[in-house]
Design an enzyme around this catalytic site. Structure first.
Site, PDB file in Angstrom:
ATOM      1  N   THR A 102       0.823  -1.216   0.000  1.00 56.64           N
ATOM      2  CA  THR A 102       0.000   0.000   0.000  1.00 56.64           C
ATOM      3  C   THR A 102       0.856   1.266   0.000  1.00 56.64           C
ATOM      4  O   THR A 102       1.857   1.336   0.694  1.00 56.64           O
ATOM      5  CB  THR A 102      -0.868   0.010   1.274  1.00 56.64           C
ATOM      6  OG1 THR A 102      -1.693  -1.139   1.251  1.00 56.64           O
ATOM      7  CG2 THR A 102      -1.715   1.256   1.374  1.00 56.64           C
ATOM      8  N   GLY A 127       3.015  -3.354   8.482  1.00 53.84           N
ATOM      9  CA  GLY A 127       3.148  -3.921   9.826  1.00 53.84           C
ATOM     10  C   GLY A 127       4.568  -4.372  10.088  1.00 53.84           C
ATOM     11  O   GLY A 127       5.198  -5.001   9.223  1.00 53.84           O
ATOM     12  N   GLU A 155      -5.925  -6.115   3.923  1.00 48.55           N
ATOM     13  CA  GLU A 155      -5.942  -7.271   3.012  1.00 48.55           C
ATOM     14  C   GLU A 155      -7.125  -7.187   2.043  1.00 48.55           C
ATOM     15  O   GLU A 155      -7.784  -8.189   1.757  1.00 48.55           O
ATOM     16  CB  GLU A 155      -6.011  -8.587   3.800  1.00 48.55           C
ATOM     17  CG  GLU A 155      -4.783  -8.873   4.639  1.00 48.55           C
ATOM     18  CD  GLU A 155      -3.631  -9.485   3.848  1.00 48.55           C
ATOM     19  OE1 GLU A 155      -3.896 -10.161   2.843  1.00 48.55           O
ATOM     20  OE2 GLU A 155      -2.478  -9.266   4.235  1.00 48.55           O
TER      21      GLU A 155
END
Lengths: 689, 689
Positions: free
Chosen positions: A158, A197, A449
């Site tokens: 992203t 993350g 996701e």
């Protein structure tokens, strides 16, 4: 019968009455929902190990976000050290190994979702991607990640200005034949990779997706690269990179989501994950696919394991939420007659608010358990390079299933967490009730996701293709058989509601048939609307935009519910006899409670007319609530993790609600005593009144 | 035309395109939604004053809960010092004074809900209750609370084991004639008063509701007492009391909710709030009411101002949420054709997800603004002791309206906050997007001041009484006229859907008529079900339990929506011409979008048959979304507070989304740099790969 003594017994107490009324043994149901005794044992082993480790003790007070991140990282390291994944399991076949990894992930998720997400991304998903996108030259990274746990990685896809539309991402990896390196570059902040993350503070490597550009200037589309980002010995960021933490979030505070900007940052040519395409030393692009968008598809498909993992975690989140709310409902008394107060669970409205979600928790668990097995077999075949009939069609169907099921499940679980909080009233608003944390930690699943609204459109694309084939009399590409009924499209569409009493509705036949009618009707509506918009001269893109609301969106939701229904009912048929009555009741409740939300479409399409349909369906839902009342405490016992893992003052298995509340409130360090800042708090002219 | 230059202009920027397309002047709409230029000026004065005071600066990082409580208390003290309520306004009439207090509360709520809740409970509600429950001997407390701000108080009603059922509360106040004192006692932890805002750490007095017992042993039911609990000079808790803080919560972290247990704690006889009943020095109970449950009713009714306040705050919360989401939707581009990405607001699905809530924000605001005026007039009359025709009937109707509107509004706002978060995708998950905080701070409103599910049942009681009167041909007790249409019950019930095109549905007539039909049909369904259960031999209590789901619950929701519709459409008719087109469109959208949720009942009751009803209604909703697209950015400009108060990185009025994001992320102190705990984070065998 298997020995289930490894599952701790539940203490006798105020909930005995509701436990004694159950028609089944809750430990048998627990095993049945898990599906595998070894995996269930593994879960308990993990839960008991962590309960005995002070590092995993629950905090009574809210920690600072930095402290949450620190604790989460320490817990992750400790879990790595425990080696719950044995070398033996690691060396066994793909399905067995993956199920074990998934079970570890689920068990940890119930306790601390931040840890499981860090682990799932940084170890499981990355290693999975290395295996399927990389080649033998990346094996050392694979082993360092998953086997030796020397590397914690991240996945950077992203960008700040591009989330769902991966094609327009602007981070580039340009090959430089002079040095045999890729030069990675971020043009501006809008192209910074973000929400990654583990990137904020902890990871040393990142699996980066960037536009691959060859020296001739050609853009070959997104490709995966393994990029070292921090010195593993010092955690210092390498020069040429700007890495930062995204900052405070709504939930999963232990995850260090980060962003990264590359300034002509160089990595070796070998760090391209080159299973599907490679660049020669001279800079020539060589691909085994002809179409760059298919390469992207293949690359991203490997991440869909993440979506399966999300669905498994969601099953655990809803299990915890309904456990808390049902146990509270059975112990909390409010109002009554002749000064005898009755427990909340006796109120039909309260049953109706909660029981549909309990049923969903069971049906989802059965569905995902079966589905995961199917999924793993397909991936195994796909990775092995075996020639398998219909493999690409099966992959397409699996993708459609995941794309609509992840949204349907995660949304339902979010609603469930909210409803459970409300059903626990004011006490549910306590942090130590845990419903708030369950909710906020689950919250991002509806976005990450694949944003739910965007992702489910992909299932719609596939469904419409099958519908068009069916209408044209062509073959339907549904090797898993989820939509083969479309060949009977014409017959199904003529179906009408004819039931005369509620018992006719409480059958698998009625529920599946009604869903089939709904899917056919919604396909027709969606297809007609789309064609109508095309006929007006709109582009495909515009026509799709105009076909979402009330059509495409509803269709994919209904298909997801249908999948849960079909897979779970097949699973129930194989369960032991003693469990079947309660499982079927839960199944009927889930089915009819879900159909209740589509009554408008059933009326609009002429499946039902007038009072009968809604009345009988809703009567059946309420009858089932009443029939299940005496089962529900034991059903949630079967769904629940241990009390330590559940970590809810309202949901303890002993049912001693008020004693538990007193203990929790009295042991909080800030409960008693004057505030340290009392001088600031007093009025300047205190009135002795 | 009024001079609106006190409202700051909005900077030119990327959102200009969507602002230039609006059919109206947003400042005029803002004034119109506020309803009063002086109150709007007061709001801006408060917002600008607090923006210039560093004590109100926003924190970039999450504070500890203790620090949140400290800051909130300091902010409350500072607001008291600013004296936004002037002495002149304080001395003016009840309605004017109360509207000013409400406006201050709303303005502060938009900035920091914890402060406004502390203030609303500890100053406004307590002083209000002192005035209406107390007599001249309590005037010194009244003035110390609201005028001189020397006392911060709290209201203690809920007990650990009894929330909704006030009658069974077990805290006692036994009169001792020997000392002329009340002896207050808590039998056990289950009877501890709990969730008392301000009690945890800060208040000095508590308005306690306890069972009044006279020396003869008679229990006269719940009465209000003013109880000193802490030394105002030192904030030390008085002996005989155990006071603690409830601990960490899901939201409103700045409020010190507490619990209290009394150990034969003595207060002077005069601290009984004795407007409706008193105990003589000898211990004789003297009441102006004959029935103890009516005394309770009168006492609690005075707290319903709290529910009106909650609705006003809810209007502000939904305004902030939709502002953030709509501005984001207009600036965030994703997907498109020919490499031209389009803003999210161009997607019909995105419009449909958000615009209904924007319409609700406007309709609610108009409804609550009108309703508050009606409400204040009734309370004023009631408090003045004037003989007014139908006063008690009007109070009953108002109570029914509040009892169903508070649930309907707070639930809708909660959904709105969630939908807005999801519509902002991953960036919406940032704390600095503020949607998470809006949601969690709003969350308790669905539970406190009457749990939504329990509270709305009271509206149902009233509605069913009116229905029975109507069916029997008796007079309907609806002095406010909200349900007088029931006299035409028979005619309305024969109504059927006959519209042929969407323009027929986009009318106030269609919307109100359909709601009237729905209310009549649901009353009939609920009444029949209740009677049927009674005929089976169930008690009234049991029969009510069996009439909630799909009946009573839906009925009260529909009535609440109808109220919002009727009040808002009357309000729009009086607005300036330039604003009417957009207001009517928003009204139609709210009406039809709300009716969409009741299509099942419309079909079930035979109001509509087949495709036409759902299709036309849903087509109309989507048409309105399209028609409103060009208005929405200006509509939210009219709803929004200042950028400082809105405090959202995604919702800034300048529309410079990514620059604002970069500034916010880069200025967070924890964004860059290695974690201080890096040594703990590294792998024990770091791999230089």
């Amino acid at each position: 019968m298997e020995d289930l003594s490894f599952i701790p017994d539940i203490p006798s107490g105020p909930l005995d009455e509701y436990r004694n009324s159950a028609s089944f043994n809750w430990k048998r149901l627990k095993l049945s929902l898990e599906g595998d005794i070894d995996l269930l044992k593994l879960k308990y082993k993990i839960w008991q190990t962590l309960e005995n480790d002070p590092l995993f003790a629950h905090s009574h007070v809210m920690l600072t976000t930095d402290e949450e991140k620190r604790i989460t990282q320490l817990q992750l390291k400790r879990i790595n050290q425990y080696k719950f994944l044995t070398n033996e399991t690691f060396r066994s076949n793909y399905s067995k190994k993956t199920r074990a990894l998934m079970t570890i992930n689920e068990a940890v998720n119930s306790l601390n979702p931040s840890v499981s997400v860090k682990m799932a991304i940084g170890i499981y998903l990355v290693s999975n991607a290395l295996l399927s996108l990389g080649t033998v030259r990346h094996l050392k990274f694979y082993e360092a990640t998953i086997l030796n746990r020397e590397i914690l990685a991240s996945i950077a896809l992203t960008e700040i200005a591009h989330g769902s539309d991966a094609k327009l991402m602007r981070t580039t990896a340009t090959y430089d034949p002079a040095t045999k390196q890729f030069v990675i570059h971020t043009p501006d902040f809008e192209a910074a990779k973000c929400w990654v993350g583990n990137l904020g503070k902890t990871c040393t490597h990142s699996l980066l997706f960037a536009q691959l550009i060859t020296p001739d200037g050609t853009n070959h589309g997104l490709h995966g690269f393994l990029v070292p980002v921090r010195d593993p010995a010092t955690l210092e960021v390498y020069p040429g990179l700007i890495i930062g933490d995204m900052g405070e979030k709504i939930g999963v505070h232990g995850i260090d989501n980060g962003f990264i900007m590359f300034n002509h940052y160089r990595i070796p040519r070998e760090n391209l994950l080159n299973r599907t395409a490679d660049v020669t030393e001279d800079g020539v692009y060589e691909s085994s696919f002809s179409d760059p968008s298919r390469i992207l598809g293949a690359a991203l498909e490997n991440l869909s394991a993440g979506r399966v993992g999300i669905m498994q975690e969601s099953c655990h989140s809803i299990a915890s939420a309904v456990t808390i709310a049902v146990r509270y409902a059975a112990s909390r008394r409010q109002f009554g007659e002749r000064n005898r107060e009755i427990p909340l669970i006796e109120y039909e409205l309260h049953q109706w608010r909660l029981f549909g979600y309990v049923a969903a928790a069971v049906v989802f668990r059965l569905y995902i358990e079966s589905f995961t097995n199917v999924y793993l077999k397909i991936v195994e075949k796909s990775n092995s390079g075996q020639r398998v009939d219909n493999l690409s069609e099966a992959v397409g169907e699996i993708h459609a299933m995941v794309s609509c099921s992840k949204p349907a499940l995660t949304w339902t679980v979010l609603e469930a967490a909210q409803q459970c909080r409300e059903a626990c009233g004011g006490h549910g608003f306590l942090k130590c009730a845990r419903l708030g944390d369950i909710r906020s930690n689950h919250e991002p699943t509806v976005t990450y996701e694949g944003d739910n609204n965007v992702l489910s459109q992909q299932a719609g694309n596939w469904l419409l293709r099958q519908y068009e084939a069916a209408v044209m009399g062509n073959e339907i590409d549904s090797p898993l058989g989820t939509i083969t009924f479309l060949k009977d499209y014409a017959t199904i569409s003529k179906d009408v509601f004819t039931c005369k009493e509620t018992s006719h509705l409480k059958t698998a036949q009625f529920i599946t048939d009604t869903y089939k009618w709904l899917i056919c009707w919604l396909l027709k509506q969606t297809h007609e609307k789309y064609e109508k918009e095309m006929a007006k001269g709109l582009s495909k893109f515009q026509a799709k935009i105009k076909s979402q609301v009330y059509r495409w969106k509803t269709l994919t939701r209904v298909y997801a519910e249908y999948l849960a229904i079909v897979f779970s009912v097949q699973s129930i048929a194989k369960k032991e006899k003693e469990l079947q009555p309660v499982l079927y009741k839960l199944f009927y409740l889930y089915g009819l409670w879900s159909l209740d939300k589509h009554l408008v479409e059933l009326y609009q399409g002429g499946y039902g007319v007038g009072d009968g349909l809604a009345k009988l369906l809703r009567d059946a839902v309420l009858e089932l609530c009443g029939e299940l009342k005496g089962e529900m405490v034991s059903v949630v016992d079967a769904l629940a993790p241990t009390d330590f893992v559940l970590n809810s003052v309202l949901g303890k298995s002993d049912g001693n609600l008020y004693q538990n509340l007193q203990t929790a409130i009295f042991s909080n360090p800030d409960t008693f005593g004057r505030a340290t800042w009392w001088r600031d708090a007093i009025s300047r002219t205190p009135a002795k009144l």
